[in-house]
Design a protein around this motif. Structure first.
Motif, PDB file in Angstrom:
ATOM      1  N   LYS A 102       0.861  -1.299   0.052  1.00 50.72           N
ATOM      2  CA  LYS A 102      -0.046  -0.049  -0.006  1.00 50.72           C
ATOM      3  C   LYS A 102       1.026   1.319   0.116  1.00 50.72           C
ATOM      4  O   LYS A 102       1.864   1.270   0.589  1.00 50.72           O
ATOM      5  N   LYS A 103       0.386   2.251  -0.754  1.00 49.34           N
ATOM      6  CA  LYS A 103       1.153   3.747  -0.689  1.00 49.34           C
ATOM      7  C   LYS A 103       0.637   4.462   0.345  1.00 49.34           C
ATOM      8  O   LYS A 103      -0.723   4.956   0.286  1.00 49.34           O
ATOM      9  N   SER A 119       4.542  -1.244   3.585  1.00 46.64           N
ATOM     10  CA  SER A 119       3.721  -0.277   2.898  1.00 46.64           C
ATOM     11  C   SER A 119       5.280   0.566   2.139  1.00 46.64           C
ATOM     12  O   SER A 119       6.345   0.773   2.645  1.00 46.64           O
ATOM     13  N   MET A 120       4.606   1.429   0.974  1.00 46.56           N
ATOM     14  CA  MET A 120       5.685   2.485   0.712  1.00 46.56           C
ATOM     15  C   MET A 120       5.309   3.845   1.214  1.00 46.56           C
ATOM     16  O   MET A 120       3.806   4.093   1.157  1.00 46.56           O
ATOM     17  N   THR A 164       5.490   8.154   1.390  1.00 47.41           N
ATOM     18  CA  THR A 164       5.823   9.369   0.883  1.00 47.41           C
ATOM     19  C   THR A 164       5.661  10.403   2.112  1.00 47.41           C
ATOM     20  O   THR A 164       4.455  10.360   2.330  1.00 47.41           O
ATOM     21  N   ILE A 199      12.152   5.960   2.371  1.00 48.09           N
ATOM     22  CA  ILE A 199      10.997   6.622   1.692  1.00 48.09           C
ATOM     23  C   ILE A 199      11.206   7.881   1.118  1.00 48.09           C
ATOM     24  O   ILE A 199      12.505   8.296   0.858  1.00 48.09           O
ATOM     25  N   GLU A 200      10.184   8.202   0.257  1.00 46.40           N
ATOM     26  CA  GLU A 200      10.525   9.415  -0.444  1.00 46.40           C
ATOM     27  C   GLU A 200       9.719  10.534   0.473  1.00 46.40           C
ATOM     28  O   GLU A 200       9.009  10.492   1.313  1.00 46.40           O
ATOM     29  N   GLU A 248      -1.775   9.283  -5.541  1.00 48.70           N
ATOM     30  CA  GLU A 248      -1.971   7.660  -5.938  1.00 48.70           C
ATOM     31  C   GLU A 248      -1.908   7.024  -4.515  1.00 48.70           C
ATOM     32  O   GLU A 248      -1.548   5.831  -4.470  1.00 48.70           O
ATOM     33  N   ALA A 249      -1.876   7.949  -3.250  1.00 44.63           N
ATOM     34  CA  ALA A 249      -1.800   7.164  -2.078  1.00 44.63           C
ATOM     35  C   ALA A 249      -3.074   6.372  -1.691  1.00 44.63           C
ATOM     36  O   ALA A 249      -4.170   6.707  -2.140  1.00 44.63           O
ATOM     37  N   ASP A 250      -3.132   5.202  -1.044  1.00 45.05           N
ATOM     38  CA  ASP A 250      -3.923   4.433  -0.595  1.00 45.05           C
ATOM     39  C   ASP A 250      -4.607   4.896   0.746  1.00 45.05           C
ATOM     40  O   ASP A 250      -5.782   4.919   0.821  1.00 45.05           O
ATOM     41  N   LYS A 267      -5.636   7.415  -4.383  1.00 43.05           N
ATOM     42  CA  LYS A 267      -6.430   6.466  -4.886  1.00 43.05           C
ATOM     43  C   LYS A 267      -7.737   6.365  -4.482  1.00 43.05           C
ATOM     44  O   LYS A 267      -8.914   6.327  -4.978  1.00 43.05           O
TER      45      LYS A 267
END
Ligand SMILES: NC(=O)C1=CN([C@@H]2O[C@H](COP(=O)(O)OP(=O)(O)OC[C@H]3O[C@@H](n4cnc5c(N)ncnc54)[C@H](O)[C@@H]3O)[C@@H](O)[C@H]2O)C=CC1
Ligand SMILES: O=C(O)[C@H]1O[C@H](OP(=O)(O)OP(=O)(O)OC[C@H]2O[C@@H](n3ccc(=O)[nH]c3=O)[C@H](O)[C@@H]2O)[C@H](O)[C@@H](O)[C@@H]1O
Length: 442
Positions: A310-311, A343-344, A346, A364-365, A376-378, A402
């Motif tokens: 998940k982002k 998770s990814m 940002t 992380i970003e 586009e984050a979940d 998202k």
């Protein structure tokens, strides 16, 4: 007065700048050459509202000087403030090595009688040891009075707190030294508490521990509100109106962070343990706080089942708004746990990214553009109540994410506002809103 301040961290620099502004001749000493080089150019090594203009002004007038040279800084000082760090050791006790080293340097370099004033937060009994250091190391013909003068400023409002603090505490054995310190602070027109050294040292720890207790208490009430269907906002309002309770430090959230509450509560537990007085209440405060740090990731896991792949947009890295300090910031725990869940991440923050990057690295970003973080984050997790986050139009979550799912660790939004949008909103101590639609408007 000729004043020297040892340590150009948050406390030392604010002390130096404000006493220079009050007309004293101030030298601020730090062992870090790069810090002093920045300061000599009028640049603050950290963000503190209102600090840099005062720094530039007092450098230009010659009232404020910086140095890395103990001889130059201490030689003819009349009052020396020790404002060096007192970080936490692995076992929760306080690392006093910087305090002792500064004391050695002072003892070895003074050429006048002097008052040495401890501003750093130190456990009860430390100033007794500092006194011993001076007795053993100072030139025999000189007189050194040791005074405890704990600091109560908050990061982000440090300058205002210097001028408008609720009280100044002076712990001294020698009434003459206490009186000189009182004279120094008199122009601020802030009530002054003169007491013995050990009581002064304890006032500092007791104050921070009490504020931390208030926060953990309200966080427990918030968690309870969720279980029984009450709303913590209403509860805080109703409680805070009682003057005996007061509305301050009743803001529920993901727990306290920062360079002081976490370390000072642990230090007080250690201090109590050392005298065979287990401080069970404070131990619970610390435990509740640690639990609270993980609350939002637990809630996200409950909602999604798994967070793998998940982002996540983490909004806010600083431990509180108006600072770039990330020491013990709750965001760090949230990010660590999200990464462990696969998770990814940002992360958005207006000013704390350089400091956060030093601790988190490239796993992380980072972005200073909040829309970029949401893209586009979940789901989004709010860790710091920056104005930029509180005032972000709710449309942005819908436009960029998202799915607009927000876990708000600082209760930044009013539920009635959220209810006008198709947003899923989980906050602290308030009912969860599941994908409210325009039709559900209040
Ligand atoms: N950060 C805050 O808002 C507050 C901090 N305090 C207490 O004040 C103390 C200082 O805190 P911070 O300013 O946050 O620390 P900090 O860690 O930001 O800065 C301490 C500075 O002291 C310097 N230093 C170390 N040894 C030195 C020496 N021998 N001579 C000269 N400089 C030396 C370091 O290089 C560093 O720049 C701590 O005890 C803290 O608990 C109290 C109230 C507020
Ligand atoms: O000894 C210190 O260093 C300082 O520690 C705190 O100051 P500070 O850490 O700068 O910041 P606070 O504004 O007190 O916030 C500390 C933490 O508590 C949290 N908090 C604060 C208030 C609240 O109602 N709820 C809450 O969760 C904040 O988000 C933050 O993480 C104290 O407020 C200062 O008086 C003290 O001098």
């Amino acid at each position: 007065m000729r004043i020297t301040v040892a340590g150009a961290g948050n406390v030392g620099l604010v002390t130096a700048v404000c006493f220079a502004e009050a007309g004293h001749q101030v030298t601020c000493l730090d062992t870090q050459k790069e810090k002093i080089e920045m300061l000599e150019k009028g640049q603050s090594p950290f963000f503190e509202p209102g600090l840099e203009p005062l720094l530039e002004k007092n450098l230009a007038s010659g009232k404020l000087r910086f140095s890395t040279n103990p001889r130059q800084a201490y030689r003819d000082a009349e009052i020396i403030f020790i404002a060096v760090g007192t970080p936490e050791k692995k076992d929760g006790s306080v690392d006093l090595s910087y305090i002792y080293i500064a004391s050695y340097h002072i003892a070895e370099n003074i050429e006048n009688d002097v008052i040495v004033c401890t501003k750093s937060t130190v456990p009860v009994g430390t100033n007794e040891i500092i006194k011993q250091i001076f007795q053993n190391r100072k030139p025999r013909h000189l007189k050194v009075d040791v005074v405890s003068n704990p600091e109560f400023l908050r990061e982000g409002s440090a300058i205002m707190d210097f001028y408008l603090g609720d009280r100044i505490v002076i712990g001294a054995d020698n009434p003459e030294a206490a009186s000189i310190m009182e004279q120094l602070y008199l122009p601020l027109k802030i009530p002054i508490v003169v007491t013995d050294i050990k009581s002064a040292e304890m006032i500092k720890y007791a104050s921070n521990a009490f504020l931390a207790t208030k926060i953990s208490f309200i966080n427990e009430i918030a968690n309870l509100c969720e279980k029984v269907g009450a709303n913590i906002e209403e509860v805080c309002y109703g409680m805070g109106m009682d003057k005996r309770i007061g509305a301050n430090y009743l803001q529920p959230g993901v727990g306290y962070g920062g360079s002081c509450f976490p370390k000072d509560t642990k230090a007080l537990v250690q201090l109590a343990g050392n005298v065979q007085h287990p401080f069970e209440l404070l131990e619970s405060v610390i435990k509740v706080n640690q639990h609270q740090h993980s609350l939002l990731v637990r809630k996200a896991k409950e909602m999604f089942g798994s967070l793998k792949g998940k982002k996540a947009a983490v909004l806010g890295l600083a431990f509180k708004p108006e600072t770039d300090d990330v020491r013990e910031a709750v965001s760090l725990t949230i990010i660590k746990e999200l990464l462990e869940e696969g998770s990814m991440v940002t992360a958005y923050d207006p000013i704390a990214i350089p400091n956060a990057h030093k601790l988190i690295g490239n796993s992380i970003e980072y972005t200073t553009n909040i829309h970029e973080a949401l893209k586009e984050a979940d789901f989004a997790v709010i860790a710091t109540e920056w104005d930029q986050i509180k005032h972000l139009p709710l449309d942005a979550y819908i436009a960029y994410m998202k799915e607009p799912i927000i876990f708000d660790g600082r209760n930044c939004y009013a539920l009635k506002d959220i209810q006008r949008y198709p947003i899923t909103y989980v906050s602290i101590g308030r009912p969860t809103i599941l994908n409210a639609k325009p039709a559900q408007r209040l």
